[in-house]
Design a protein around this motif. Structure first.
Motif, PDB file in Angstrom:
ATOM      1  N   LEU A  41       0.834  -1.193   0.000  1.00  0.00           N
ATOM      2  CA  LEU A  41       0.000   0.000   0.000  1.00  0.00           C
ATOM      3  C   LEU A  41       0.865   1.238   0.000  1.00  0.00           C
ATOM      4  O   LEU A  41       2.077   1.170   0.195  1.00  0.00           O
ATOM      5  N   HIS A  42       0.215   2.373  -0.241  1.00  0.00           N
ATOM      6  CA  HIS A  42       0.899   3.668  -0.278  1.00  0.00           C
ATOM      7  C   HIS A  42       0.692   4.383   1.041  1.00  0.00           C
ATOM      8  O   HIS A  42      -0.404   4.365   1.587  1.00  0.00           O
ATOM      9  N   VAL A  43       1.745   5.039   1.535  1.00  0.00           N
ATOM     10  CA  VAL A  43       1.663   5.834   2.761  1.00  0.00           C
ATOM     11  C   VAL A  43       2.411   7.144   2.515  1.00  0.00           C
ATOM     12  O   VAL A  43       3.552   7.133   2.040  1.00  0.00           O
ATOM     13  N   GLN A  44       1.777   8.255   2.865  1.00  0.00           N
ATOM     14  CA  GLN A  44       2.438   9.541   2.716  1.00  0.00           C
ATOM     15  C   GLN A  44       3.706   9.541   3.572  1.00  0.00           C
ATOM     16  O   GLN A  44       3.690   9.091   4.722  1.00  0.00           O
ATOM     17  N   THR A  45       4.804  10.039   3.030  1.00  0.00           N
ATOM     18  CA  THR A  45       6.104   9.971   3.705  1.00  0.00           C
ATOM     19  C   THR A  45       6.123  10.669   5.057  1.00  0.00           C
ATOM     20  O   THR A  45       6.913  10.313   5.930  1.00  0.00           O
ATOM     21  N   SER A  46       5.247  11.628   5.267  1.00  0.00           N
ATOM     22  CA  SER A  46       5.219  12.351   6.542  1.00  0.00           C
ATOM     23  C   SER A  46       4.314  11.680   7.586  1.00  0.00           C
ATOM     24  O   SER A  46       4.279  12.112   8.734  1.00  0.00           O
ATOM     25  N   LYS A  54      -1.174  14.681  -5.585  1.00  0.00           N
ATOM     26  CA  LYS A  54      -1.247  15.938  -6.343  1.00  0.00           C
ATOM     27  C   LYS A  54      -1.830  17.090  -5.537  1.00  0.00           C
ATOM     28  O   LYS A  54      -1.573  18.244  -5.847  1.00  0.00           O
ATOM     29  N   ARG A  55      -2.604  16.775  -4.482  1.00  0.00           N
ATOM     30  CA  ARG A  55      -3.302  17.837  -3.765  1.00  0.00           C
ATOM     31  C   ARG A  55      -2.911  17.966  -2.302  1.00  0.00           C
ATOM     32  O   ARG A  55      -3.543  18.718  -1.566  1.00  0.00           O
ATOM     33  N   ILE A  56      -1.921  17.208  -1.861  1.00  0.00           N
ATOM     34  CA  ILE A  56      -1.480  17.312  -0.467  1.00  0.00           C
ATOM     35  C   ILE A  56       0.042  17.395  -0.415  1.00  0.00           C
ATOM     36  O   ILE A  56       0.723  16.968  -1.341  1.00  0.00           O
ATOM     37  N   GLU A  57       0.542  17.942   0.664  1.00  0.00           N
ATOM     38  CA  GLU A  57       1.991  18.061   0.885  1.00  0.00           C
ATOM     39  C   GLU A  57       2.367  17.257   2.117  1.00  0.00           C
ATOM     40  O   GLU A  57       1.618  17.266   3.094  1.00  0.00           O
ATOM     41  N   PRO A  58       3.487  16.608   2.169  1.00  0.00           N
ATOM     42  CA  PRO A  58       4.373  16.393   1.037  1.00  0.00           C
ATOM     43  C   PRO A  58       3.727  15.474   0.001  1.00  0.00           C
ATOM     44  O   PRO A  58       2.867  14.664   0.322  1.00  0.00           O
ATOM     45  N   ARG A  59       4.178  15.607  -1.216  1.00  0.00           N
ATOM     46  CA  ARG A  59       3.567  14.894  -2.333  1.00  0.00           C
ATOM     47  C   ARG A  59       4.098  13.475  -2.502  1.00  0.00           C
ATOM     48  O   ARG A  59       3.536  12.692  -3.262  1.00  0.00           O
TER      49      ARG A  59
END
Length: 94
Positions: free
Chosen positions: A50-55, A79-84
């Motif tokens: 699965l994908h997890v945002q790095t932060s 595309k719409r959140i930071e970090p990307r």
């Protein structure tokens, strides 16, 4: 009703306050993930990823408790959140 869970050492019943809500969510998430892992084993699945945002350190720590490992970083995945960027976390089943 008392419902203890290994990833949630305290009772998973009704409590007051934000900590208890987080604990209940974590407990429910643990049960769902365990169910997914057991289902994957029964269905002869090779791996789960699965994908997890790095932060998102809390999510990364959560998945690592279940044996997931970071196997890849994808730049500009979101595309719409930071970090990307996101990590791909994977658990080998076989």
């Amino acid at each position: 009703m008392r419902n203890l869970h290994p990833q949630c050492p305290e009772q998973c019943d009704t409590h007051c306050g934000n900590n208890s809500i987080n604990r209940k969510i974590n407990c429910a998430g643990s049960k769902l993930l365990e169910f997914a892992i057991e289902t994957a084993k029964k269905r002869d699945v090779d791996d789960i990823y699965l994908h997890v945002q790095t932060s998102n350190e809390e999510a990364i720590s959560f998945y690592k408790k279940f044996g997931f490992e970071i196997v890849e970083t994808i730049k500009d995945y979101y595309k719409r959140i930071e970090p990307r960027d996101c990590y791909i976390v994977q658990k080998l089943i076989k």
